[in-house]
Design a protein around this motif. Structure first.
Motif, PDB file in Angstrom:
ATOM      1  N   LEU A 112     -10.251  32.284  23.715  1.00  0.00           N
ATOM      2  CA  LEU A 112     -10.995  32.483  24.958  1.00  0.00           C
ATOM      3  C   LEU A 112     -12.400  32.998  24.643  1.00  0.00           C
ATOM      4  CD1 LEU A 112     -11.213  32.708  28.065  1.00  0.00           C
ATOM      5  CD2 LEU A 112     -10.269  35.034  27.845  1.00  0.00           C
ATOM      6  N   LEU A 113     -13.354  32.311  25.220  1.00  0.00           N
ATOM      7  CA  LEU A 113     -14.746  32.782  25.197  1.00  0.00           C
ATOM      8  C   LEU A 113     -15.127  33.165  26.612  1.00  0.00           C
ATOM      9  CD1 LEU A 113     -17.614  33.114  23.899  1.00  0.00           C
ATOM     10  CD2 LEU A 113     -18.028  30.740  24.578  1.00  0.00           C
ATOM     11  N   ARG A 114     -15.580  34.411  26.775  1.00  0.00           N
ATOM     12  CA  ARG A 114     -15.976  34.885  28.102  1.00  0.00           C
ATOM     13  C   ARG A 114     -17.397  35.441  28.016  1.00  0.00           C
ATOM     14  NH1 ARG A 114     -11.988  38.621  29.546  1.00  0.00           N
ATOM     15  NH2 ARG A 114     -10.881  37.013  30.723  1.00  0.00           N
ATOM     16  N   VAL A 115     -18.249  34.956  28.917  1.00  0.00           N
ATOM     17  CA  VAL A 115     -19.645  35.371  28.975  1.00  0.00           C
ATOM     18  C   VAL A 115     -19.933  35.916  30.354  1.00  0.00           C
ATOM     19  CG1 VAL A 115     -22.057  34.655  28.760  1.00  0.00           C
ATOM     20  CG2 VAL A 115     -20.309  33.614  27.289  1.00  0.00           C
ATOM     21  N   ARG A 129     -11.616  28.130  27.574  1.00  0.00           N
ATOM     22  CA  ARG A 129     -10.323  28.440  26.976  1.00  0.00           C
ATOM     23  C   ARG A 129      -9.745  27.175  26.341  1.00  0.00           C
ATOM     24  NH1 ARG A 129      -6.500  32.471  28.263  1.00  0.00           N
ATOM     25  NH2 ARG A 129      -7.842  33.137  29.992  1.00  0.00           N
ATOM     26  N   ASN A 130      -9.169  27.311  25.158  1.00  0.00           N
ATOM     27  CA  ASN A 130      -8.538  26.163  24.483  1.00  0.00           C
ATOM     28  C   ASN A 130      -7.416  26.647  23.581  1.00  0.00           C
ATOM     29  OD1 ASN A 130     -11.091  26.976  22.736  1.00  0.00           O
ATOM     30  ND2 ASN A 130      -9.599  26.073  21.330  1.00  0.00           N
ATOM     31  N   PRO A 131      -6.405  25.774  23.295  1.00  0.00           N
ATOM     32  CA  PRO A 131      -5.328  26.172  22.375  1.00  0.00           C
ATOM     33  C   PRO A 131      -5.876  26.416  20.977  1.00  0.00           C
ATOM     34  CG  PRO A 131      -4.753  24.184  23.618  1.00  0.00           C
ATOM     35  CD  PRO A 131      -6.201  24.426  23.856  1.00  0.00           C
ATOM     36  N   GLN A 140      -8.580  35.811  20.622  1.00  0.00           N
ATOM     37  CA  GLN A 140      -7.301  35.254  21.064  1.00  0.00           C
ATOM     38  C   GLN A 140      -6.861  35.929  22.367  1.00  0.00           C
ATOM     39  OE1 GLN A 140      -4.210  34.911  18.106  1.00  0.00           O
ATOM     40  NE2 GLN A 140      -5.704  34.727  16.436  1.00  0.00           N
ATOM     41  N   ASP A 141      -6.258  35.102  23.253  1.00  0.00           N
ATOM     42  CA  ASP A 141      -5.769  35.607  24.531  1.00  0.00           C
ATOM     43  C   ASP A 141      -4.549  34.769  24.930  1.00  0.00           C
ATOM     44  OD1 ASP A 141      -6.240  37.283  27.066  1.00  0.00           O
ATOM     45  OD2 ASP A 141      -6.204  35.230  27.868  1.00  0.00           O
ATOM     46  N   ASP A 142      -3.357  35.376  24.842  1.00  0.00           N
ATOM     47  CA  ASP A 142      -2.099  34.691  25.183  1.00  0.00           C
ATOM     48  C   ASP A 142      -1.930  33.390  24.399  1.00  0.00           C
ATOM     49  OD1 ASP A 142      -1.434  36.680  26.954  1.00  0.00           O
ATOM     50  OD2 ASP A 142      -2.340  35.655  28.685  1.00  0.00           O
TER      51      ASP A 142
END
Length: 404
Positions: free
Chosen positions: A396-399, A354-356, A390-392
């Motif tokens: 976000l990268l989710r694996v 996760r990063n801005p 995008q997340d909040d």
């Protein structure tokens, strides 16, 4: 006319001739036993053609016979190093043993065709060469030199002009018969459906391996170059000798690791049958996190579960996914705060980065989007999935990868 005579100058014409004549060996050997070769009648020649059929069909049932016939056909029926013409096209003739009854039936048909064609061509060759000798004898005043079926009446020097005609006719017959035998070889000795599927599978594996190597190079070199660019930019902006020393040290370490990975990948390309060195696994993720931190990013990592007990393929591919994710953050957002979560659960591995979001969307070059696509492809090959978006207000990268 020159085009018609051109095949007569090619070595493959005569290797085909020899290949067809060899097919007559079996019927002539059988004819020596019965009915004999002394003044044979048309009926005797018919027996000579029919009696060896059971023996030939029995030989076709032996799997290795198909391999032997395929090798002979490739060598003698098609242009190669022995020919005066270059032909890089695959002859389309199989060189593996029979694996099914369909292969055996086609091999039997090929052996029968080769035997009967060889017998007929041997008789035609003998008759036309005998006629040429008879014409030469008549031109020399000795008409009894040979005894062809077509008698030469009288004598005279004019017969000397006709001597090349039977030889030319024979060569043209041989050329046509050879071309037809080459086509028959492709049809009867060509790869079976099973062999074609096996070759297709091998080709697919080669393409997958090529794509895998391309992803390896993209991930390794992309991460090293991105880290070097970010470190160099940060050092120039900071103007601090101590920070510059640390940046150069990080660039050196990252470059050395990239060279090791490059040597391993090139070893695979140079020597396909030789195993390459061990690829990094997820339990070495600290190297990636330290590299990102040295680039100026604040990395908060949360690791739960035993990474060293992960299945090998899952651990190695997850390492590459994390490497590509961190590279994307540094490339597109710069040295921003990064949150990394690695969780090993009962039946799956979850990886989150996760990063801005950057203030301005980065310009997408010709290779834009390949990193995320590569992550999705790696996850799909392992039966998992990768999602990014995008997340909040953050990226976000989710694996999710299954462990079984």
């Amino acid at each position: 006319m020159p085009g018609l005579l051109l095949p007569l100058t090619r070595a493959v014409t005569y290797t085909r001739w020899l290949h067809m004549l060899m097919g007559a060996i079996v019927p002539f050997v059988c004819a020596m036993v019965y009915p004999g070769l002394y003044k044979p009648s048309p009926g005797d020649w018919l027996l000579t053609a029919v009696l060896p059929v059971p023996l030939v069909l029995a030989a076709a049932m032996v799997p290795v016979v198909r391999r032997a016939e395929g090798l002979q056909a490739r060598l003698m029926l098609f242009p190669g190093p022995h020919a005066r013409v270059r032909d890089d096209e695959d002859p389309g003739v199989s060189t593996v043993a029979s694996a099914s009854w369909s292969d055996r039936v086609r091999t039997g048909a090929w052996l029968l065709l080769r035997m009967e064609t060889g017998l007929v061509l041997t008789l035609v060759t003998n008759e036309l060469l005998t006629l040429a000798l008879s014409l030469a004898g008549a031109a020399a005043g000795e008409p009894g030199v040979a005894d062809p079926l077509l008698r030469v009446p009288g004598t005279g020097w004019a017969y000397l002009l006709l001597v090349p005609m039977p030889v030319l006719v024979l060569l043209l017959v041989v050329t046509g018969a050879g071309a037809l035998m080459a086509k028959a070889a492709r049809a009867l000795l060509g790869p079976s459906v099973k062999e074609r599927l096996s070759e297709l599978e091998k080709r697919t594996e080669r393409l997958l391996e090529r794509n895998h190597i391309a992803r390896e190079l993209h991930d390794t070199l992309g991460h090293a170059l991105t880290t070097a660019v970010v470190q160099a930019g940060a050092a120039r902006a900071a103007g601090d000798p101590d920070f510059t020393d640390r940046a150069l040290e990080t660039i050196e370490e990252t470059g050395r690791a990239a060279l090791e990975d490059l040597d391993r990948v090139l070893l695979v390309l140079r020597e396909t049958g030789r195993p390459a060195g061990a690829r990094p696994a997820l339990d070495e993720a600290s190297r990636l996190l330290d590299s990102a931190r040295s680039s100026g990013a604040r990395v908060d990592a949360e690791v739960t579960g035993a990474l060293e007990h992960l299945p090998g393929p899952v651990s190695r591919e997850a390492y590459r996914m994390l490497q590509e994710a961190l590279t994307n953050v540094l490339r597109h957002a710069g040295p921003v705060p990064i949150g990394v979560r690695i969780a090993v659960e009962a039946a799956r591995l979850r990886l989150e980065v996760r990063n801005p979001l950057p203030a301005q969307p980065p310009a997408t070059g010709p290779g834009g989007g390949r990193g995320l696509r590569g992550i999705r492809e790696r996850a799909a090959l392992l039966g998992g999935e990768a999602r990014a978006g995008q997340d909040d207000g953050q990226w976000l990268l989710r694996v999710d990868l299954p462990l079984r």
